[in-house]
Motif scaffolding. Structure first.
Motif, mmCIF file in Angstrom:
data_model
loop_
_atom_site.group_PDB
_atom_site.id
_atom_site.type_symbol
_atom_site.label_atom_id
_atom_site.label_comp_id
_atom_site.label_asym_id
_atom_site.label_seq_id
_atom_site.Cartn_x
_atom_site.Cartn_y
_atom_site.Cartn_z
ATOM 1 N N ILE A 28 0.901 -1.173 -0.003
ATOM 2 C CA ILE A 28 -0.165 0.109 -0.114
ATOM 3 C C ILE A 28 0.878 1.241 0.042
ATOM 4 N N GLU A 29 2.030 1.186 -0.122
ATOM 5 C CA GLU A 29 3.029 2.319 0.131
ATOM 6 C C GLU A 29 2.636 3.367 -1.134
ATOM 7 N N ASP A 30 2.467 2.916 -2.127
ATOM 8 C CA ASP A 30 2.167 4.008 -3.340
ATOM 9 C C ASP A 30 1.038 4.497 -3.506
ATOM 10 N N SER A 31 0.197 3.988 -2.367
ATOM 11 C CA SER A 31 -1.184 4.651 -2.342
ATOM 12 C C SER A 31 -1.362 5.594 -1.179
ATOM 13 N N LEU A 32 -0.267 5.784 -0.308
ATOM 14 C CA LEU A 32 -0.603 6.736 0.832
ATOM 15 C C LEU A 32 -0.789 8.098 0.741
ATOM 16 N N THR A 33 -0.009 8.502 -0.396
ATOM 17 C CA THR A 33 -0.178 10.158 -0.492
ATOM 18 C C THR A 33 -1.745 10.381 -1.135
ATOM 19 N N GLU A 34 -2.281 9.504 -1.972
ATOM 20 C CA GLU A 34 -3.685 9.641 -2.397
ATOM 21 C C GLU A 34 -4.690 9.494 -1.241
ATOM 22 N N ALA A 35 -4.462 8.410 -0.296
ATOM 23 C CA ALA A 35 -5.175 8.183 0.717
ATOM 24 C C ALA A 35 -5.281 9.265 1.799
ATOM 25 N N LEU A 36 -4.171 9.924 1.892
ATOM 26 C CA LEU A 36 -4.108 11.375 2.879
ATOM 27 C C LEU A 36 -5.008 12.306 2.462
ATOM 28 N N GLU A 37 -4.920 12.447 0.832
ATOM 29 C CA GLU A 37 -5.514 13.455 0.363
ATOM 30 C C GLU A 37 -7.119 13.411 0.429
ATOM 31 N N GLN A 38 -7.445 12.017 0.202
ATOM 32 C CA GLN A 38 -8.724 11.745 0.440
ATOM 33 C C GLN A 38 -9.374 12.002 1.794
ATOM 34 N N ILE A 39 -8.562 11.623 3.003
ATOM 35 C CA ILE A 39 -9.014 11.885 4.245
ATOM 36 C C ILE A 39 -9.036 13.177 4.426
ATOM 37 N N LYS A 40 -8.167 14.076 4.044
ATOM 38 C CA LYS A 40 -8.236 15.537 4.229
ATOM 39 C C LYS A 40 -9.791 16.000 3.745
ATOM 40 N N ILE A 41 -10.170 15.541 2.614
ATOM 41 C CA ILE A 41 -11.666 15.890 2.125
ATOM 42 C C ILE A 41 -12.344 15.528 3.217
ATOM 43 N N ILE A 42 -12.577 14.300 3.444
ATOM 44 C CA ILE A 42 -13.677 13.695 4.508
ATOM 45 C C ILE A 42 -13.631 14.656 5.762
ATOM 46 N N SER A 43 -12.365 14.893 6.150
ATOM 47 C CA SER A 43 -12.032 15.515 7.497
ATOM 48 C C SER A 43 -12.569 16.939 7.564
ATOM 49 N N SER A 44 -12.837 17.625 6.225
ATOM 50 C CA SER A 44 -12.726 18.963 6.004
ATOM 51 C C SER A 44 -14.274 19.063 5.740
ATOM 52 N N SER A 45 -15.193 18.063 5.671
ATOM 53 C CA SER A 45 -16.758 18.130 5.353
ATOM 54 C C SER A 45 -17.333 18.839 6.608
ATOM 55 N N SER A 46 -18.443 19.567 6.350
ATOM 56 C CA SER A 46 -19.010 20.336 7.544
ATOM 57 C C SER A 46 -19.857 19.489 8.508
#
Length: 755
Positions: A28-46
């Protein structure tokens, strides 16, 4: 992005989130940066702060990602995305909503903080993280702020430059109560001194509210600041330092700072000299640093020189030998700078270097008469003093060794002149440097040496006809024939010995011997004292011996304590100080005082290696005093040897032997507990015990002679008994085998079958 990450984060599927831990880190090492960006979107939701399902999914994913980054050591590859998610947390509330309950974004920030800042030794990662990290100091979350402060302290050790641009933010956080960050300021001061100087007064005001480690870091900041030689800093910190000088915990650090300031701004310390003088009189072991400060102030002008000299001269007569060299250097440096104070007589004064008491007396007389003689002619001013000096020299003249003594005086004078002509080094001598200098080529004793006194006044010559000085303790000495009860005074037989130094007591059954091992002590010391009478021994009262006076006041307490402690802790028969890898250790030898027929230690000793020699030295000192009806003085042979042992173990800046014995006459209970615990650990009390009847420590067989007949048959030891041996190693199977052993002579036999 990995398919499972896409499923869990895309559909926010909590049921499949746990499966992420079944995947290999490299998968999963190659997927970590994309996963972090997706988490940022989820945690920033209202609705994130109210949606428990989303929070659980994000927490599991963040934990899995940070674990993979640590295991694969790919922090630099994913640092940008990780810092981006961390930064997004600052846009949300981080204050705890209840007791010990963090907000969702505070939990994310905490996990990411530990992942990023554990890599404080990687500058590229820290360059991205530090600007974001300092923002968390003012977001109202105390736990997050405390952890952040710990990590920033580590960053300050390896890469202080990265924190320098954020000095104002760090100072503001400290003033708001985050005192843990004080350890960062010494590291960043050189880069941003003005930012700290502007708030220095406010920082110093925190001192009384700080814990001891934090106080130490604040003083370290002042020490670093003092080295920059900024006038505004000096004006702010001197009153603060003088005010806290009474605190014994920080006295050494504060005096180091004041000594640093004295090197470039001595006039700023002029008004503080009375406080320093009072401190020096109360704590004589600080006189070395005080002398350097007084010497620096005395160089400002002649008026200040005249005000500083009386203090230095008075200490010259009162202090112990180790400080004489420092004091004399400072006095000579001042009088050389302002030659009008002593005039041409200064050369003759310093030639009297075999007696510091004589120098102090002559200097005092000269300083007192300087003002009275100021209006007279120069010719008349030069008559009075040399006559007194000639009288002092006449007491020495006529002795057959006078010629050799003058050679040594001249050699010492040349050495003083050479040192005082070295620019910029006069007030920089450390105590260790002074000791090394004394041992080089000139071994002339500058103290009130009993040996020199005897040679000069009684005409007692050594075997080889030379007067050899006793300024340093010889590497090997042999002492014997001590009988305080029969002689009434400290009468010793003293001779040079290459094997070791032994201290014996013939009036009691217990004997004590001390061996001193040293590699570099001078071979020059070979004095032989054939006989010493009461007339040849200098009275300690005459010299106002502080140790003698202290023991005189507490003699009954010391003797009672020695008797009591002697029942709990044995006094070693022999003590050797040896150098180990880290520090000095004491090698202690114990023998049985009775040495009966079946004694366990009749021809050998029980040997104990102690990492803490000083409590043992203090116990031996108290025992020695208990043997004498009169108080011991610093000139007593036993005290001199114990003092030599103490100096061998003495750490830099620690109390001298006399000071330690006076400030803490009896060992601390904690130290005694450690000594007893050590004796128990090495099974000392299994083979030794205190005999009330004999009043001494004896081995097991001497304390229990009746047992000797039981274990001896026809002259051979015989012991019988049974031992149980477990047949199976597993605990739950309780199967034991009994064997019967017989120890007969040097044979150990066993048999089975007896029930």
């Amino acid at each position: 992005m990995h398919q499972l990450f896409r499923l869990v984060l895309g559909q926010k599927n909590l049921s499949r989130a746990g499966d992420l831990f079944s995947l290999d880190d490299s998968e999963i090492e190659d997927s970590l940066t994309e996963a972090l960006e997706q988490i940022k979107i989820i945690s920033s939701s209202s609705d994130y702060q109210t949606n428990s399902n989303d929070q659980a999914v994000v927490e599991i994913c963040v934990t899995r990602i940070t674990t993979a980054i640590r295991e694969t050591e790919s922090i630099e590859r994913h640092a940008k995305a990780l810092v981006g998610l961390w930064d997004s947390c600052l846009e949300h509330n981080l204050r705890p909503s209840g007791k010990d309950e963090d907000t969702p974004h505070a939990k994310i920030a905490s996990d990411i903080m530990s992942c990023i800042l554990q890599n404080y030794n990687r500058p590229p990662v820290m360059a991205l993280a530090i600007p974001i990290a300092v923002k968390f100091l003012h977001r109202g979350n105390k736990e997050l702020c405390r952890n952040m402060s710990n990590y920033l302290s580590l960053v300050a050790i390896t890469k202080a430059d990265l924190l320098a641009d954020h000095t104002e933010v760090i100072v503001k956080s400290i003033l708001q109560g985050n005192a843990m960050l004080l350890r960062v300021l010494p590291a960043v001061y050189e880069k941003q001194p003005q930012a700290i100087n502007r708030r220095l007064t406010e920082l110093l005001a925190l001192m009384s509210r700080l814990e001891q480690p934090e106080q130490y870091h604040l003083l370290r900041l002042l020490h670093v600041a003092a080295k920059t030689k900024q006038p505004e800093m000096v004006q702010k910190c001197i009153p603060f330092l003088i005010g806290h000088l009474q605190d014994s915990t920080h006295t050494d650090v504060i005096l180091s700072i004041l000594t640093e300031i004295a090197g470039y701004a001595p006039e700023a310390l002029n008004s503080s000299l009375p406080v320093l003088k009072e401190m020096a009189e109360r704590r004589p072991y600080l006189i070395g640093q005080m002398a350097r400060i007084y010497g620096a102030v005395g160089h400002v002008d002649e008026e200040r020189a005249r005000s500083c000299l009386p203090f230095l001269v008075s200490q010259l007569a009162n202090m112990e030998h180790s400080f004489h060299h420092i004091l004399l250097l400072e006095i000579k440096s001042i009088t050389d700078a302002f030659s009008s104070i002593l005039g041409p007589q200064s050369r003759d004064i310093f030639r009297m270097s075999n007696s510091f008491t004589a120098i102090a007396k002559l200097l005092t007389q000269q300083l007192e008469t300087a003002k009275a003689r100021s209006g007279r002619k120069k010719a008349s001013a030069e008559i009075e003093f040399p006559e007194k000096l000639r009288e002092a020299k006449l007491t020495i003249a006529g002795n057959e060794d006078h010629e050799k003594l003058q050679v040594k005086i001249q050699a010492f004078e040349d050495k003083i002149n050479a040192e005082s002509n070295t620019p910029g080094s006069i007030r920089r001598y450390s105590l260790g440097h002074v000791c090394k200098e004394e041992r080089k080529d000139i071994r002339f004793s500058r103290s009130k040496s009993l040996a020199l006194h005897t040679v000069l006044t009684k005409g007692m010559n050594s075997d080889d006809g030379e007067v050899v000085e006793s300024g340093d303790t010889p590497a090997s000495i042999s002492l014997s024939d001590l009988d305080p009860l029969s002689q009434g005074n400290d009468k010793w037989s003293f001779k040079a010995d290459a094997d070791g130094s032994q201290l014996g007591n013939s009036s009691v059954s217990h004997s004590s011997s001390i061996h001193i091992e040293s590699e570099n002590l001078p071979e020059l010391v070979k004095e032989n004292y054939r006989e010493e009478t009461p007339e040849a021994t200098t009275s300690p009262v005459e010299y106002q011996d502080k140790l003698y006076l202290h023991l005189k006041e507490n003699l009954s307490k010391v003797k009672a304590y020695a008797v009591e402690i002697g029942k709990k802790i044995p006094v070693p028969d022999q003590c050797t100080i040896e150098d180990s890898v880290r520090s000095c250790v004491a090698k202690l030898f114990f023998t049985c005082s009775l040495k009966g027929h079946y004694c366990l230690y009749s021809k050998s000793s029980f040997i104990l290696i102690s990492q803490e020699p000083q409590p043992w030295i203090q116990i031996m000192f108290l025992f020695q005093q208990s043997l004498f009806p009169e108080p011991l003085s610093i000139q007593s042979r036993s005290v001199q040897l114990l003092r030599a042992l103490w100096e061998k173990t003495q750490a830099e800046g620690a109390h001298s032997f006399e000071t330690a014995m006076m400030e803490s006459t009896f060992p601390q209970q904690k130290a005694l507990d450690q000594v007893q615990l050590h004796l128990e650990e090495v099974r000392f009390f299994d083979v030794f015990g205190f005999s009330e009847a004999a009043g001494a420590w004896q081995c097991f067989m001497c304390n229990n002679p009746e047992k000797a007949s039981v274990v001896n048959q026809d002259g051979q030891p015989l012991i019988e008994g049974k031992l149980k041996e477990k047949q199976v190693r597993w605990k739950f199977i309780k199967r034991w085998k009994t064997r019967y052993f017989t120890l007969a002579g040097n044979q150990l036999l066993f048999q089975k079958g007896k029930s």
